[in-house]
Design an enzyme around this catalytic site. Structure first.
Site, short mmCIF file in Angstrom:
data_model
loop_
_atom_site.label_atom_id
_atom_site.label_comp_id
_atom_site.label_asym_id
_atom_site.label_seq_id
_atom_site.Cartn_x
_atom_site.Cartn_y
_atom_site.Cartn_z
N GLN A 1 4.58 8.98 7.75
CA GLN A 1 3.69 9.89 7.03
C GLN A 1 4.12 11.34 7.25
O GLN A 1 4.14 12.13 6.30
CB GLN A 1 2.25 9.68 7.48
CG GLN A 1 1.73 8.32 7.05
CD GLN A 1 0.29 8.08 7.42
OE1 GLN A 1 -0.36 8.90 8.04
NE2 GLN A 1 -0.22 6.92 7.04
N GLY B 1 -5.28 7.79 5.44
CA GLY B 1 -4.44 8.76 6.15
C GLY B 1 -3.18 9.07 5.36
O GLY B 1 -2.72 10.21 5.32
N ARG C 1 -6.59 1.22 18.04
CA ARG C 1 -6.36 -0.23 17.90
C ARG C 1 -6.05 -0.91 19.22
O ARG C 1 -6.16 -2.14 19.31
CB ARG C 1 -5.24 -0.49 16.87
CG ARG C 1 -5.73 -0.24 15.46
CD ARG C 1 -4.71 -0.55 14.40
NE ARG C 1 -5.31 -0.39 13.08
CZ ARG C 1 -4.63 -0.20 11.96
NH1 ARG C 1 -3.31 -0.14 11.98
NH2 ARG C 1 -5.27 -0.08 10.81
N ARG D 1 2.96 6.00 -3.18
CA ARG D 1 4.10 6.83 -3.58
C ARG D 1 4.38 6.73 -5.07
O ARG D 1 4.86 7.69 -5.69
CB ARG D 1 5.32 6.44 -2.74
CG ARG D 1 5.20 6.93 -1.28
CD ARG D 1 6.03 6.10 -0.33
NE ARG D 1 6.08 6.61 1.03
CZ ARG D 1 5.18 6.36 1.99
NH1 ARG D 1 4.12 5.61 1.72
NH2 ARG D 1 5.33 6.84 3.21
N ASP E 1 1.80 -1.38 11.80
CA ASP E 1 0.47 -1.80 11.35
C ASP E 1 0.14 -3.24 11.71
O ASP E 1 -0.96 -3.71 11.44
CB ASP E 1 0.37 -1.63 9.82
CG ASP E 1 0.36 -0.15 9.42
OD1 ASP E 1 -0.02 0.69 10.27
OD2 ASP E 1 0.76 0.15 8.29
N LYS F 1 0.84 -1.21 0.00
CA LYS F 1 0.00 0.00 0.00
C LYS F 1 0.87 1.26 0.00
O LYS F 1 0.65 2.17 -0.78
CB LYS F 1 -0.90 -0.04 1.24
CG LYS F 1 -1.91 1.06 1.34
CD LYS F 1 -3.14 0.62 2.11
CE LYS F 1 -2.92 0.53 3.60
NZ LYS F 1 -3.00 1.83 4.29
N LYS G 1 -4.79 5.29 14.82
CA LYS G 1 -4.86 4.66 13.49
C LYS G 1 -6.32 4.69 13.01
O LYS G 1 -7.11 5.46 13.52
CB LYS G 1 -4.30 3.23 13.55
CG LYS G 1 -2.81 3.19 13.85
CD LYS G 1 -2.00 3.78 12.71
CE LYS G 1 -0.52 3.84 13.03
NZ LYS G 1 0.22 4.60 12.02
N SER H 1 6.96 8.76 12.65
CA SER H 1 5.89 8.54 11.68
C SER H 1 6.40 8.76 10.26
O SER H 1 6.88 9.84 9.92
CB SER H 1 4.74 9.51 11.97
OG SER H 1 3.98 9.72 10.79
C1 S3P Z 1 2.38 4.68 6.36
C2 S3P Z 1 2.90 5.00 7.58
C3 S3P Z 1 2.36 4.52 8.85
C4 S3P Z 1 1.41 3.36 8.66
C5 S3P Z 1 0.46 3.56 7.52
C6 S3P Z 1 1.22 3.79 6.22
C7 S3P Z 1 3.00 5.24 5.15
O1 S3P Z 1 1.63 5.57 9.48
O2 S3P Z 1 0.69 3.12 9.84
O3 S3P Z 1 -0.39 2.45 7.36
O4 S3P Z 1 2.71 4.73 4.03
O5 S3P Z 1 3.79 6.17 5.25
P1 S3P Z 1 2.36 6.62 10.47
O6 S3P Z 1 3.33 7.39 9.67
O7 S3P Z 1 1.23 7.50 10.98
O8 S3P Z 1 2.97 5.80 11.54
#
Ligand code: S3P
Length: 769
Positions: A490, A410, A667, A342, A636, A337, A663, A488
């Site tokens: 993200q 997210g 969770r 990306r 995750d 995913k 999340k 994180s």
């Molecule tokens: C992800 C980063 C993670 C992960 C999410 C995908 C990503 O989140 O939990 O499913 O693709 O960068 P966080 O950056 O909030 O930890």
């Protein structure tokens, strides 16, 4: 939601309703009012004596006449259901009846016409000042047949009714009109009359006009017989609505002429643009236009109702899983995913054509795909996981015409925020009910330090996000040095992506290692990234060069099958070519610490990411204290690791995992509730969980879970984790809210059944839409 079994309304909302016009809509309204007991007396005005006589015979009416003043006395509600051109005359009659004292001055006057401004103008002309009882309305419903005989009390059930509230309308009149429509099963929405007419000009009047026009064009052709003979489904579908009543449409086109002419002019511009693309043989732009339109046609229903993308209706799903004891086989897991997201983002911003294989066709990644289509990028596919992205370069994105809908994702919302903050246009990002509860200030705050103008307009620093592109005022973002409070990926990715347009260098320092797909993929697209321990930097002003991306299988999805094989007797599963990027392999490390039997083979690289076949065999797991540095590397996977811990011998302790609370669901809380429902002794802590495993040391694999009903809180990983529990359950487990599994793992249930689990999927109409 309308309930057909609902008993008729006990207290009438009107003492006498007068329906003017007993055609399909007027007669259906009358019938619905009668069937629901909303008024003890219904009278009608119609110029067809036969319709009135039949309606009297049918017991629908207490009185009927061709002349309003014969029957209207004592009515406290009038429903005008005549063609729009006749409304002025009807309004004059009503005004005369009011002056003559046949009806009170606050009598409710409503209508069912397809245009609204002209109704108000007619009232204004007839009454001088608008009466307080005037509340125009428009039910968006119809049927192939017209006239009294075609009436149906259920015609409006689950259809929208637009109620136009006027400044002059009395509150009581508005409430009564809304309650009548709701009582007969319609969904009421309110808007101004002008807006109603503009919207309907585009969504109803223009399509009808075009359908009439196309039929006219074909009929006027020299070979018209041949034309019609060979006209295939496309023509039939497109022209279906040209079979509607010409008089009615003639009236509507004149009644709403201003808005229709504007809509027609815009249509003309679009048509000319399409013509130019064909003349100029601009294949990329034409594919872009057609792809965008196709996707919009498929998805607009979901965007409206904030429901998932892949399903065509507002379905909810549940799993019923009967216990099974073993899994085996060799399977391919869908694409990663994070990498899929990306690949769309960087492919779109690159110069040249990027080909992607193994793309995850799950809802989250599709949301990212749609977002870039909305911003003018031509993306072909996905077909069997293959995409062709025609990159537009760093400055080639165009503003989306509508808020960008990110569904449940997210990652899409946070990473896109970084990209959009730097653009030369403004954007709004929205998402579904779950996403609009998740924290967005974690990206908005550091982006603001870079000079971004971004507002989290939700209640608590949450979406919708309103982003003013920094380059709109000819300005640029400024590079910053940011110490991330949480590990994180993200947040890191959001800032690095914003940094591509920023002046100077943007550096992010993470407290622990988090997944590094952004860093790797930027380099694969030829963008320099400096990695110094946990500090990652990019310098703005570079470009991305298109490349081919092979998306590896998602280790986070593989995790469910890894745990499934580890906890169930005689099991052996091989998962082909799974991504084993070291920033993602926390699940393997933790399971190995728990003494799982895992081997990796056929190790190689695809698209800059390491992959391997993973083989897992059943083994007796033991409880452990999970090392905190592994938490971001398995972020995750904890829901399914909790299932593994429940089957282990002894206690498993997780700490330092507060992030799990923000999340797709909390969770920690949601898993604890589910585990307790299935009879597991566990304790929630602020930043983790303690689970007392029920595994035994005699080499057997007894049931550790009971049966029960699990609420997944629409979190895909919660749903899949409890599915795995069925391998050590004594009874049936049912899981509610499994439709979200599509966000990351389409056909999870099919694959799980293939290896030996026993899941029955039930889909039903959602009651929550
Ligand atoms: C992800 C980063 C993670 C992960 C999410 C995908 C990503 O989140 O939990 O499913 O693709 O960068 P966080 O950056 O909030 O930890």
């Amino acid at each position: 939601m309308y309930n057909p079994k609902r008993k008729p309304n006990k207290s009438p909302l009107s003492q006498q309703v007068c329906v003017i016009g007993l055609g399909l809509i007027g007669a259906s309204v009358a019938q619905a009012i009668k069937d629901h007991g909303l008024s003890p007396r219904i009278v009608a005005v119609d110029r067809h004596a036969l319709s009135l006589a039949e309606a009297m015979d049918d017991g629908l009416l207490q009185a009927g006449s061709a002349v309003l003043s014969d029957v209207v006395a004592g009515s406290d509600m009038i429903v005008i259901a005549v063609p729009v051109q006749t409304v002025p005359a009807v309004m004059n009659d009503i005004a005369a009846a009011m002056r003559a004292g046949l009806i009170a001055s606050d009598c409710i006057i409503t209508d069912v016409c397809s245009t609204k401004v002209n109704v108000i103008e007619a009232a204004q002309a007839a009454f001088g000042a608008l009466p307080t009882g005037l509340v125009p309305a428009h039910p968006i419903a119809g049927a192939e047949h017209s006239g009294y005989h075609a009436r149906r009390a259920t015609l409006f059930v689950n259809h929208s009714v637009i109620v136009c509230t006027l400044e002059s309308s009395a509150a009581k009149a508005i409430t009564t009109v809304c309650r009548i429509w709701e009582a007969i099963g319609a969904q009421v929405m309110t808007m101004s009359a002008t807006r109603h007419d503009q919207i309907l000009a585009h969504t109803s009047h223009l399509p009808h006009l075009l359908a009439f026009n196309l039929v006219e064009q074909l009929a006027g052709h020299d070979d018209n017989l041949d034309m019609f003979r060979y006209a295939a489904g496309g023509f039939r579908d497109f022209s279906r609505i040209a079979a509607s009543d010409p008089k009615m449409w003639h009236d509507i086109f004149f009644a709403n002429d201003d808005a229709i002419i504007k809509a027609l002019d815009t249509y003309n511009d679009y048509l000319q643009h399409l013509r130019t693309l064909i003349v100029q043989k601009d294949s990329t732009a034409l594919m872009g236009l057609l792809g965008r339109a196709q996707a919009a046609r498929r998805h607009f229903g979901h965007m409206l109702s904030s429901t998932p993308y892949t399903d065509t209706s507002t379905m909810s799903a549940s799993y019923t899983i009967t216990p099974s004891t073993t899994v085996s086989g060799t399977i391919a897991i869908p694409g990663d995913k994070s990498v899929s997201h990306r690949s769309i983002m960087l492919g779109s911003l690159a110069e040249g054509v990027t080909r992607v294989t193994g793309f995850l066709e799950g809802e989250d990644a599709l949301a990212t795909l749609q977002a870039f289509r909305d911003m003018g990028v031509t993306i072909e596919g996905p077909h069997d996981g293959e995409l062709v992205i025609h990159g537009v370069g760093m400055n080639g994105l165009k503003p989306s015409k509508t808020p960008i809908y990110m569904g449940n994702s997210g990652t899409s919302m946070r990473l896109l925020s970084g990209i959009l903050a730097a653009q030369s246009f403004d954007s709004v990002l929205t998402g579904d009910a779950s996403l609009t509860k998740r924290p967005m200030e974690r990206v908005a705050a550091p982006l603001r330090q870079m000079g971004a103008i971004i507002q989290s307009t939700g209640e608590k620093g949450t979406a919708p996000l309103s982003i003013t592109g920094r380059a709109t005022a000819g300005e640029t973002l400024k590079g910053i040095d940011y110490d991330m409070p949480v590990a994180s990926a993200q947040i890191k990715s959001c800032l690095l992506l914003a940094g591509l347009w920023a002046e100077g260098t943007t550096s992010v320092t993470q407290p622990e290692v988090s997944r590094d797909h952004t860093e790797r993929m930027l380099q694969a697209f030829g963008y320099p990234v400096t990695v110094d321990g946990n500090r990652i930097s990019v310098t703005g002003g570079g470009t991305l060069t298109a490349c081919d991306i092979a998306v590896p299988a998602d280790i986070s999805s593989a995790a469910f099958f890894m745990v499934a094989a580890a906890i169930s007797q005689n099991s052996e599963l091989t998962l082909k070519q799974v991504g084993i990027n070291p920033t993602r392999t926390g699940i393997i490390d933790i399971l190995k610490l728990m003494q799982a039997d895992i081997t990796l083979s056929n190790q190689t690289h695809v698209g800059g990411e390491p992959v391997a076949d993973i083989t897992i065999r059943a083994s007796q797991l033991v409880g452990i204290e999970i090392p905190e540095h592994l938490v971001p590397l398995a972020i995750d996977e904890f829901p399914v690791l909790f299932i593994a811990a429940s089957c282990a011998v002894g206690r498993t302790v997780l700490t330092g995992a507060k992030e799990l609370r923000v999340k797709e669901s909390d969770r920690i809380a949601v898993m604890a509730t589910g585990l307790q429902t299935l009879g597991i002794d566990c304790e929630v802590t602020e930043d983790g969980m303690i689970i007392n495993g029920k595994g035994v040391t005699d080499g057997s694999y007894p049931a550790v879970f009971g049966g029960g009903h699990i609420v997944s809180h629409h979190d895909h990983r919660i749903a899949m984790s409890f599915t795995v529990a069925s391998l050590r359950a004594s009874d049936t487990i049912t899981i509610e809210g499994t439709e979200t599994v599509n966000t990351s793992f389409p056909d999870f249930a099919g694959l799980a059944n293939q290896v030996g689990m026993a899941i029955t999927v039930t889909e039903s109409e959602s009651t929550e839409a």
